[in-house]
Scaffold this motif. Structure first.
Motif, PDB file in Angstrom:
ATOM      1  N   UNK A  79       0.817  -1.208   0.000  1.00 28.73           N
ATOM      2  CA  UNK A  79       0.000   0.000   0.000  1.00 28.73           C
ATOM      3  C   UNK A  79       0.851   1.259   0.000  1.00 28.73           C
TER       4      UNK A  79
ATOM      5  N   UNK B  29       4.314   3.052  -3.102  1.00 24.63           N
ATOM      6  CA  UNK B  29       4.170   4.107  -4.117  1.00 24.63           C
ATOM      7  C   UNK B  29       4.406   5.472  -3.489  1.00 24.63           C
ATOM      8  N   UNK B  30       3.790   5.659  -2.310  1.00 30.31           N
ATOM      9  CA  UNK B  30       3.955   6.928  -1.598  1.00 30.31           C
ATOM     10  C   UNK B  30       5.421   7.125  -1.208  1.00 30.31           C
TER      11      UNK B  30
ATOM     12  N   UNK C 110       8.153   5.917  -2.733  1.00 32.29           N
ATOM     13  CA  UNK C 110       8.918   6.293  -3.920  1.00 32.29           C
ATOM     14  C   UNK C 110       8.626   7.755  -4.269  1.00 32.29           C
ATOM     15  N   UNK C 111       7.349   8.134  -4.199  1.00 30.72           N
ATOM     16  CA  UNK C 111       6.961   9.499  -4.545  1.00 30.72           C
ATOM     17  C   UNK C 111       7.692  10.509  -3.658  1.00 30.72           C
TER      18      UNK C 111
END
Lengths: 304, 276
Positions: free
Chosen positions: B9, B12-13, B15-16
């Motif tokens: 979950x 992605x955050x 990496x961002x």
């Protein structure tokens, strides 16, 4: 006379006149609104391209002080390419690598902002655009500090033996590609964000309800739906990156020079306009060819 | 298992945020270097903390001249390109006419053309026409590449606008001009302001096109470019940091104002007709 008056439409005394006047005004209005801007673009964008095309065919033996003769010297093109093909290849190679890096970084970033950020969305968007508020050149020079030989980053990489004891980052292809990636990343992220933002999360839920793995859902739902943004972003990244020479100049050495450095010096240092013009056109032709093939392969008409 | 779900979950955050860090790092460095007393003009490393650069930002006078010149060019280019671009956006969104796709192409092409090609082609034109290069050729070039961005920005705002608000005003007997002044313009204004800010920052920051069309005139980016060879004075980082802060403030203010004008327009619609 009366016949002509009839041809000219209703005479001012007829009651229908105001309405038809207004309609005629409405038909002319868009052209009046467009005229100044379109004229500016024709005179200062389209006309210069024609002049550049002409200059690329001037006699290469002329000079700026003695003047150039128009000799339709088509040979300028193969000559320029032969002299500078390594810089050409390097421009496309560096921007292609930078593009891949930017996609690996930019896609998760755009996706996270569009789908996961919630109320932080606007703040994160500003954070993406914010670097562009500081001058391009000043930021690129900051990378000189970050990548410097006695900087923390190089020290760390040496300690973990990713770099040899004399290894360096500044003045290498790595620095130039890193600079390109950094400078044009926002241009990739913004259109990508715009199309990912429109993605309905329920589609992904549906995919997972139908037992698609996250990877499969990404490949069959997210990626195809983000295609317009992906294509626009890729082009907005690739076109300026290929024509850039600031990163190669500030972060590299002459052995990292791209075609932009050559064109800059042809026009401003060597004052060899025919060669500079030929190189400019070769660059544009190569970019247009790549864009055309790419758009064909990507198979979409919806760009920007 | 739960850890894996949580990671899936969150990655992605994660990496961002790393990528945002990569984007922000140089700005922090610029801000840091604005407080640096460098060991020499050619040194880019942090040496010693000082407030001197901020106390006397114009210690290198030619740099400040260049900043002022960039602002003058930016303001003129912004006004001209915003007016031209807004008119074009209205024509494209609000009117059907012949030759529309041609005009769309003419607006799209400058954005798809490498700056280098635009810069060199203008240089070729000015030289062939015998136009001396300087302040005004820079302005001409900047208006040229800003117009397209203004059109796209204003167009987006216009296209996203609710036409029913204007129809409502007309139904309530507002004249065409009143409708435009009281409804259309306030609603489009945030888009126009955004376009103007974009045009100014594009103009202020442009190096490549300017470099080919400046003659001996020096703008701020051209000053930095020249100084990169001779050694960068630390005040350059002061200007960079100040620009960043001012732009952030402007973005904040304009987003607040945007919300207010939208509310004002709704209020006009809601008030009874006949009282302009």
């Amino acid at each position: 006379m009366t016949a002509l008056a009839h041809l000219g439409g209703a005479s001012p005394t007829t009651p229908a006149a105001p309405a038809s006047d207004r309609r005629r005004r409405h038909r002319l209005l868009p052209y009046l609104l467009l005229l100044p801007g379109a004229a500016w673009l024709l005179v200062f964008f389209a006309l210069p391209l024609l002049q550049l095309a002409a200059a690329s065919l001037y006699d290469p033996a002329g000079s700026l002080s003695t003047g150039y003769a128009m000799t339709w010297a088509v040979g300028n093109y193969p000559d320029a390419l032969q002299a500078y093909w390594p810089q050409f290849v390097r421009s496309f190679l560096y921007s292609a690598i930078a593009l891949v890096l930017a996609l690996l970084m930019g896609y998760p970033l755009a996706y996270a902002i569009a789908q996961k950020a919630g109320r932080w969305k606007n703040l994160l968007l500003v954070a993406v655009v914010a670097p562009m508020f500081t001058s391009f050149l000043v930021r690129t020079l900051a990378w000189k500090t970050i990548l410097s030989d006695n900087g923390a980053l190089v020290g760390l990489l040496r300690d973990v033996h990713l770099l040899g004891p004399d290894g360096r980052l500044l003045a290498t292809p790595v620095a130039v590609v890193l600079g390109l990636t950094y400078n044009f990343l926002p241009f990739l992220v913004l259109p990508l964000y715009a199309s990912l933002e429109r993605l309905d999360p329920r589609l992904l839920e549906a995919a997972s309800d139908l037992y698609a793995s996250p990877l499969r859902a990404f490949g069959r739902v997210t990626l195809p739906l983000s295609m317009p943004g992906l294509i626009a972003g890729t082009l907005l990244f690739f076109i300026p990156a290929t024509g850039d020479y600031i990163n190669a100049e500030l972060l590299g050495t002459p052995s990292e020079y791209m075609i932009g450095n050559v064109i800059d010096s042809a026009f401003l240092v060597r004052l060899d306009y025919p060669q500079g013009a030929a190189l400019s056109f070769l660059l544009m032709a190569a970019i247009l060819a790549i864009v055309f093939v790419y758009l064909r392969r990507a198979g979409t008409e919806e760009v920007l | 298992m739960r850890l894996r779900r949580w990671l899936a979950d969150r990655w992605v955050m994660g990496v961002a945020l790393l990528v945002l860090g990569y984007l922000t790092l140089p700005i922090l460095v610029v801000a840091g270097l604005s407080f640096n007393r460098p060991t020499s003009r050619l040194s880019y490393d942090f040496n010693e903390f000082t407030l001197d650069n901020w106390a006397r930002p114009c210690a290198t006078a030619d740099m400040c001249d260049a900043v002022v010149r960039s602002m003058e060019i930016g303001l003129i280019a912004t006004v001209v390109s915003t007016v031209l671009g807004t008119l074009m956006a209205f024509a494209l969104v609000r009117h059907g006419f012949r030759g529309r796709s041609g005009i769309n192409g003419l607006i799209f092409l400058p954005m798809a053309t490498p700056e280098l090609v635009m810069g060199t082609s203008l240089l070729a034109l000015f030289v062939a026409a015998g136009v001396p290069q300087g302040f005004w050729t820079i302005v001409i070039a900047h208006v040229m590449f800003c117009v397209s961005f203004v059109v796209v920005t204003v167009k987006a705002r216009l296209a996203g606008m609710d036409r029913r608000l204007e129809e409502a005003a007309m139904d309530l007997y507002a004249s065409e001009w009143q409708t435009f002044r009281r409804i259309t313009l306030p609603l489009v204004l945030p888009g126009i302001v955004a376009a103007a800010l974009l045009a100014f920052s594009l103009s202020f920051d442009d190096f490549i096109i300017t470099n080919f069309n400046a003659g001996t005139t020096v703008t701020f980016p051209m000053y930095v470019w020249g100084a990169a060879q001779r050694g960068i004075p630390p005040q350059v980082n002061v200007i960079g940091t100040a620009m960043f802060v001012i732009a952030l403030l402007l973005v904040g203010v304009s987003s607040l104002r945007g919300r207010r004008t939208r509310r004002a327009a709704l209020a006009v619609i809601a008030t009874p007709a006949g009282k302009p």
